[in-house]
Write an enzyme that holds these catalytic residues in place. Structure first.
Site, PDB file in Angstrom:
ATOM      1  N   GLU A  87       0.856  -1.195   0.000  1.00 28.70           N
ATOM      2  CA  GLU A  87       0.000   0.000   0.000  1.00 28.70           C
ATOM      3  C   GLU A  87       0.888   1.240   0.000  1.00 28.70           C
ATOM      4  O   GLU A  87       1.785   1.381   0.815  1.00 28.70           O
ATOM      5  CB  GLU A  87      -0.923  -0.020   1.221  1.00 28.70           C
ATOM      6  CG  GLU A  87      -1.661   1.287   1.497  1.00 28.70           C
ATOM      7  CD  GLU A  87      -2.531   1.794   0.350  1.00 28.70           C
ATOM      8  OE1 GLU A  87      -3.449   1.078  -0.060  1.00 28.70           O
ATOM      9  OE2 GLU A  87      -2.278   2.922  -0.152  1.00 28.70           O
ATOM     10  N   LYS A  96      -0.908   4.748   4.777  1.00 27.88           N
ATOM     11  CA  LYS A  96      -1.894   4.279   5.753  1.00 27.88           C
ATOM     12  C   LYS A  96      -2.754   3.214   5.094  1.00 27.88           C
ATOM     13  O   LYS A  96      -2.988   3.274   3.880  1.00 27.88           O
ATOM     14  CB  LYS A  96      -2.806   5.431   6.180  1.00 27.88           C
ATOM     15  CG  LYS A  96      -2.177   6.375   7.181  1.00 27.88           C
ATOM     16  CD  LYS A  96      -3.197   7.417   7.569  1.00 27.88           C
ATOM     17  CE  LYS A  96      -2.682   8.313   8.671  1.00 27.88           C
ATOM     18  NZ  LYS A  96      -3.716   9.280   9.062  1.00 27.88           N
ATOM     19  N   GLY A 132      -6.440   1.014   4.707  1.00 24.31           N
ATOM     20  CA  GLY A 132      -7.867   1.380   4.721  1.00 24.31           C
ATOM     21  C   GLY A 132      -8.367   2.022   3.440  1.00 24.31           C
ATOM     22  O   GLY A 132      -9.574   2.179   3.255  1.00 24.31           O
ATOM     23  N   CYS A 141     -11.836   4.455   1.417  1.00 22.44           N
ATOM     24  CA  CYS A 141     -12.946   4.370   2.365  1.00 22.44           C
ATOM     25  C   CYS A 141     -12.572   4.919   3.741  1.00 22.44           C
ATOM     26  O   CYS A 141     -13.232   5.807   4.268  1.00 22.44           O
ATOM     27  CB  CYS A 141     -13.393   2.920   2.475  1.00 22.44           C
ATOM     28  SG  CYS A 141     -14.697   2.648   3.663  1.00 22.44           S
ATOM     29  N   GLY A 201     -25.577  15.375  -8.277  1.00 26.99           N
ATOM     30  CA  GLY A 201     -26.553  15.078  -7.220  1.00 26.99           C
ATOM     31  C   GLY A 201     -26.580  13.601  -6.891  1.00 26.99           C
ATOM     32  O   GLY A 201     -27.636  13.014  -6.658  1.00 26.99           O
ATOM     33  N   LEU A 212     -24.583  14.678  -2.348  1.00 24.98           N
ATOM     34  CA  LEU A 212     -25.684  14.987  -1.429  1.00 24.98           C
ATOM     35  C   LEU A 212     -25.258  14.810   0.032  1.00 24.98           C
ATOM     36  O   LEU A 212     -25.724  15.543   0.907  1.00 24.98           O
ATOM     37  CB  LEU A 212     -26.899  14.107  -1.741  1.00 24.98           C
ATOM     38  CG  LEU A 212     -27.525  14.353  -3.127  1.00 24.98           C
ATOM     39  CD1 LEU A 212     -28.682  13.390  -3.364  1.00 24.98           C
ATOM     40  CD2 LEU A 212     -27.988  15.795  -3.289  1.00 24.98           C
ATOM     41  N   GLU A 238     -27.320  19.347 -11.197  1.00 27.17           N
ATOM     42  CA  GLU A 238     -27.397  17.953 -11.646  1.00 27.17           C
ATOM     43  C   GLU A 238     -27.859  17.916 -13.099  1.00 27.17           C
ATOM     44  O   GLU A 238     -28.841  18.538 -13.466  1.00 27.17           O
ATOM     45  CB  GLU A 238     -28.350  17.176 -10.728  1.00 27.17           C
ATOM     46  CG  GLU A 238     -28.771  15.809 -11.230  1.00 27.17           C
ATOM     47  CD  GLU A 238     -27.621  14.841 -11.495  1.00 27.17           C
ATOM     48  OE1 GLU A 238     -26.796  14.644 -10.586  1.00 27.17           O
ATOM     49  OE2 GLU A 238     -27.547  14.304 -12.623  1.00 27.17           O
ATOM     50  N   VAL A 260     -23.294  21.932 -16.508  1.00 32.03           N
ATOM     51  CA  VAL A 260     -22.250  22.898 -16.169  1.00 32.03           C
ATOM     52  C   VAL A 260     -21.292  22.999 -17.354  1.00 32.03           C
ATOM     53  O   VAL A 260     -20.835  21.993 -17.896  1.00 32.03           O
ATOM     54  CB  VAL A 260     -21.497  22.470 -14.886  1.00 32.03           C
ATOM     55  CG1 VAL A 260     -20.295  23.369 -14.645  1.00 32.03           C
ATOM     56  CG2 VAL A 260     -22.438  22.506 -13.696  1.00 32.03           C
ATOM     57  N   HIS A 291     -41.159  -4.334  19.722  1.00 31.41           N
ATOM     58  CA  HIS A 291     -41.937  -3.097  19.795  1.00 31.41           C
ATOM     59  C   HIS A 291     -41.442  -2.261  20.970  1.00 31.41           C
ATOM     60  O   HIS A 291     -41.180  -2.807  22.031  1.00 31.41           O
ATOM     61  CB  HIS A 291     -43.416  -3.427  19.990  1.00 31.41           C
ATOM     62  CG  HIS A 291     -44.263  -2.210  20.171  1.00 31.41           C
ATOM     63  ND1 HIS A 291     -44.616  -1.409  19.113  1.00 31.41           N
ATOM     64  CD2 HIS A 291     -44.798  -1.649  21.283  1.00 31.41           C
ATOM     65  CE1 HIS A 291     -45.350  -0.394  19.570  1.00 31.41           C
ATOM     66  NE2 HIS A 291     -45.469  -0.522  20.884  1.00 31.41           N
TER      67      HIS A 291
HETATM   68  P1  FAD Z   1      -9.636   1.922  -2.441  1.00 36.36           P
HETATM   69  O1  FAD Z   1     -10.350   2.109  -1.174  1.00 36.36           O
HETATM   70  O2  FAD Z   1      -9.539   3.056  -3.375  1.00 36.36           O
HETATM   71  O3  FAD Z   1      -8.188   1.398  -2.054  1.00 36.36           O
HETATM   72  C1  FAD Z   1      -7.188   1.195  -2.983  1.00 36.36           C
HETATM   73  C2  FAD Z   1      -5.857   1.444  -2.333  1.00 36.36           C
HETATM   74  O4  FAD Z   1      -4.841   0.997  -3.203  1.00 36.36           O
HETATM   75  C3  FAD Z   1      -5.567   2.906  -2.051  1.00 36.36           C
HETATM   76  O5  FAD Z   1      -5.284   3.096  -0.696  1.00 36.36           O
HETATM   77  C4  FAD Z   1      -4.354   3.237  -2.929  1.00 36.36           C
HETATM   78  O6  FAD Z   1      -3.453   4.095  -2.283  1.00 36.36           O
HETATM   79  C5  FAD Z   1      -3.746   1.879  -3.118  1.00 36.36           C
HETATM   80  N1  FAD Z   1      -2.986   1.736  -4.362  1.00 36.36           N
HETATM   81  C6  FAD Z   1      -3.378   2.039  -5.624  1.00 36.36           C
HETATM   82  N2  FAD Z   1      -2.418   1.704  -6.525  1.00 36.36           N
HETATM   83  C7  FAD Z   1      -1.404   1.177  -5.803  1.00 36.36           C
HETATM   84  C8  FAD Z   1      -0.135   0.645  -6.160  1.00 36.36           C
HETATM   85  N3  FAD Z   1       0.249   0.545  -7.422  1.00 36.36           N
HETATM   86  N4  FAD Z   1       0.663   0.210  -5.173  1.00 36.36           N
HETATM   87  C9  FAD Z   1       0.292   0.270  -3.866  1.00 36.36           C
HETATM   88  N5  FAD Z   1      -0.910   0.767  -3.480  1.00 36.36           N
HETATM   89  C10 FAD Z   1      -1.747   1.198  -4.438  1.00 36.36           C
HETATM   90  N6  FAD Z   1     -18.574   3.289  -0.016  1.00 36.36           N
HETATM   91  C11 FAD Z   1     -19.450   2.716   0.815  1.00 36.36           C
HETATM   92  O7  FAD Z   1     -19.691   1.520   0.710  1.00 36.36           O
HETATM   93  N7  FAD Z   1     -20.084   3.450   1.786  1.00 36.36           N
HETATM   94  C12 FAD Z   1     -19.876   4.765   1.938  1.00 36.36           C
HETATM   95  O8  FAD Z   1     -20.460   5.388   2.821  1.00 36.36           O
HETATM   96  C13 FAD Z   1     -18.960   5.403   1.065  1.00 36.36           C
HETATM   97  N8  FAD Z   1     -18.712   6.727   1.183  1.00 36.36           N
HETATM   98  C14 FAD Z   1     -17.796   7.293   0.358  1.00 36.36           C
HETATM   99  C15 FAD Z   1     -17.557   8.651   0.489  1.00 36.36           C
HETATM  100  C16 FAD Z   1     -16.634   9.284  -0.310  1.00 36.36           C
HETATM  101  C17 FAD Z   1     -16.387  10.750  -0.144  1.00 36.36           C
HETATM  102  C18 FAD Z   1     -15.910   8.515  -1.270  1.00 36.36           C
HETATM  103  C19 FAD Z   1     -14.889   9.154  -2.126  1.00 36.36           C
HETATM  104  C20 FAD Z   1     -16.154   7.169  -1.420  1.00 36.36           C
HETATM  105  C21 FAD Z   1     -17.103   6.543  -0.609  1.00 36.36           C
HETATM  106  N9  FAD Z   1     -17.392   5.183  -0.738  1.00 36.36           N
HETATM  107  C22 FAD Z   1     -18.310   4.607   0.086  1.00 36.36           C
HETATM  108  C23 FAD Z   1     -16.727   4.324  -1.746  1.00 36.36           C
HETATM  109  C24 FAD Z   1     -15.609   3.499  -1.121  1.00 36.36           C
HETATM  110  O9  FAD Z   1     -14.679   4.371  -0.533  1.00 36.36           O
HETATM  111  C25 FAD Z   1     -14.948   2.628  -2.173  1.00 36.36           C
HETATM  112  O10 FAD Z   1     -15.907   1.844  -2.840  1.00 36.36           O
HETATM  113  C26 FAD Z   1     -13.927   1.687  -1.546  1.00 36.36           C
HETATM  114  O11 FAD Z   1     -12.925   2.404  -0.864  1.00 36.36           O
HETATM  115  C27 FAD Z   1     -13.288   0.789  -2.610  1.00 36.36           C
HETATM  116  O12 FAD Z   1     -12.332  -0.044  -2.032  1.00 36.36           O
HETATM  117  P2  FAD Z   1     -11.076  -0.578  -2.841  1.00 36.36           P
HETATM  118  O13 FAD Z   1     -10.287  -1.355  -1.853  1.00 36.36           O
HETATM  119  O14 FAD Z   1     -11.519  -1.226  -4.081  1.00 36.36           O
HETATM  120  O15 FAD Z   1     -10.270   0.721  -3.293  1.00 36.36           O
END
Ligand code: FAD
Length: 478
Positions: free
Chosen positions: A36, A40, A42, A45, A193, A198, A215, A249, A457
């Protein structure tokens, strides 16, 4: 570099898809590494997505409720004595992000997942090069070469740019900038939107911003059930959010401390312009494969930039699989996690499964909006004969008690078999309640199956039960 380190599985990306997969693989006995580059764990998300947005949503709702909702509950609050401490609100958000990302690092240690802090890229189809992001002594660390029997790509997604608009994360921001503003903008304009737009609009509207949502479509909420989307818009409008639908837009430029936004009515072409202190561009996300060197080993990417896989998450190499936002399907954390588990199980046993007809969506506005399965418009266009059961929260005793009665539960069932096809909830705690719908859907329950389950309930979930009663028979309390 020194001799390559060998692992059974190398996971590239430590987001919900990657970190969950890495832990599962270690639990199944694989010598597992996770690469990663963010510094950090996670992913999007935990760092700049689900978690920080929910922290701001929860605490902005407290603030808003104290100001607007106290008196009727028998609590006299002097509005002049209620002060927003925006930096502290942001600190509370950072604290939870740090706790949770640190928690994943602890889980890696506990499960003996080797964590490489760096960017992973393909050297060959069995070798991943790690370019470390930080040296302990500030020196530029040399690359580490990993030999991998299996590789899981979980590199996630990034913000989609808006053609012609430059994001400076100060005045013109993406969701990442919107989660880290220095002060509450007087006027916040939002392009898009959808859920992210939202949710952020709700946060800043509650904190005092005049929010305008621009939107392109004639509805908000993207894939929401049309009826639920209309109710959502009505309720958010009542909270003070202004909507301009069918609005294209054309341009946005920063002029000092203001952003000038030009737009056109998508139907009539009529021109319009507004000013804002901050513009949030929230038009979606796109797969992230930069620097991965996927083309070097010939991995296929589709028109939308997604890594192409088969139904076993495999690229053209069965030992290289892809999960999460970087491939097909809804960009949701829980979808990414399920895929991470399934892909690892396929590596191990040849079998793993995700039910793509049963992935819930939640918008954490107030009230929350949550849905799973088919929308009414989908059933119509699929030509499915269906029946609808609805129950409003105004007729639910717990919602009444809580003085939180906006919204309803809507259940869609097959007209013949009465099997549940979709559930749509707009109301308090909809995001928790949708789990029951998911369970029902997974077990192929009929509306009567749910209606005959004894629900406690007084709870909000009785509205779910009664909507199911309404779908095949009659509710009691409405
Ligand atoms: P990511 O979480 O994007 O993780 C990928 C990781 O890979 C990143 O940390 C990146 O740094 C790392 N990486 C990329 N390329 C490389 C590389 N070559 N070498 C090493 N590391 C690399 N989803 C929900 O289900 N509920 C929610 O409430 C929600 N709210 C959201 C709010 C916002 C503002 C945003 C932007 C997204 C939200 N999402 C939500 C979507 C959710 O964050 C994503 O669907 C989820 O994080 C996808 O997980 P992932 O592991 O596929 O990718």
């Amino acid at each position: 570099s020194a001799a390559a380190k060998a692992h059974d599985l190398v996971v590239i990306g430590g987001g919900p898809a990657g970190y969950v997969a890495a832990i599962k693989a270690a639990q199944l006995g694989y010598d597992t590494a996770c690469v990663e580059m963010r510094g950090k764990l996670g992913g999007t998300c935990l760092n700049v997505g689900c978690i920080p947005s929910k922290a701001l949503l929860n605490n902005s709702q407290f603030y808003h409720q104290i100001l607007t909702d106290s008196k009727a509950r028998g609590i006299d609050v002097d509005p002049k004595a209620v002060a927003l401490n925006f930096p502290a609100l942001m600190k509370a958000k950072e604290k939870v992000v740090n706790q949770l990302t640190g928690g994943v690092e602890m889980l890696f240690k506990k499960n003996k997942v080797t964590y490489y802090k760096g960017r992973g890229s393909f050297d060959s189809e069995t070798a991943v090069r790690v370019s470390p992001v930080e040296g302990l002594d500030g020196s530029v660390p040399s690359d580490i070469l990993l030999e991998a029997k299996n590789i899981l790509i979980a590199t996630g997604s990034e913000v989609s740019p808006f053609p012609g608009i430059t994001i400076d994360e100060e005045r013109i921001v993406s969701s990442t900038g919107a989660l880290a503003l220095k002060e509450v903008p007087k006027r916040l304009a939002i392009i898009g939107g959808g859920i992210i737009g939202l949710e952020m609009g709700s946060v800043y509207s509650r904190l005092g911003s005049k929010v305008t949502v621009l939107e392109y479509q004639d509805k908000i909420g993207a894939s929401m059930d049309d009826e639920v989307a209309a109710t959502t818009q009505k309720l958010l409008k009542k909270q003070g959010i202004n909507f301009k639908l069918q609005t294209k837009v054309m341009a946005a430029t920063r002029n000092g401390d203001v952003v000038n936004i030009e737009m056109e009515n998508a139907k009539t072409g009529a021109k319009d312009a507004i000013e804002a202190d901050v513009l949030l561009v929230a038009v979606g996300r796109r797969p992230y494969v930069q620097g991965l060197n996927a083309d070097k080993i010939g991995l296929e990417v589709d028109k939308r930039g997604r890594l192409v896989i088969d139904d076993k998450y495999s690229t053209k190499f069965p030992h290289i699989k892809v999960v999460g936002d970087v491939t097909f399907g809804p960009m949701l954390a829980h979808k990414a996690e399920e895929e991470g588990i399934a892909a690892v199980e396929i590596f191990k046993t040849g079998y793993g499964h995700v039910n793509y007809n049963n992935i819930p969506s939640v918008m954490y506005s107030h009230p929350e909006v949550a849905w799973v399965g088919k929308t009414e418009q989908e059933l119509k266009s699929d030509g499915v004969q269906y029946k609808v059961g609805k129950f409003p929260f105004v007729a639910n005793s717990r919602a009444k008690t809580n003085m939180d009665t906006d919204g309803f539960v809507k259940i869609l069932i097959d007209a013949q078999t009465e099997r549940i096809l979709g559930a749509h909830i707009i109301g308090p705690n909809a995001g928790e309640m949708i789990a029951e719908a998911g369970l029902a859907l997974e077990y192929g329950a009929s509306a009567e199956d749910v209606a005959r389950v004894c629900h406690a309930h007084p709870t909000l979930s009785e509205a779910f039960k009664e909507a199911n009663m309404a779908a095949f028979d009659k509710p009691i309390n409405f």
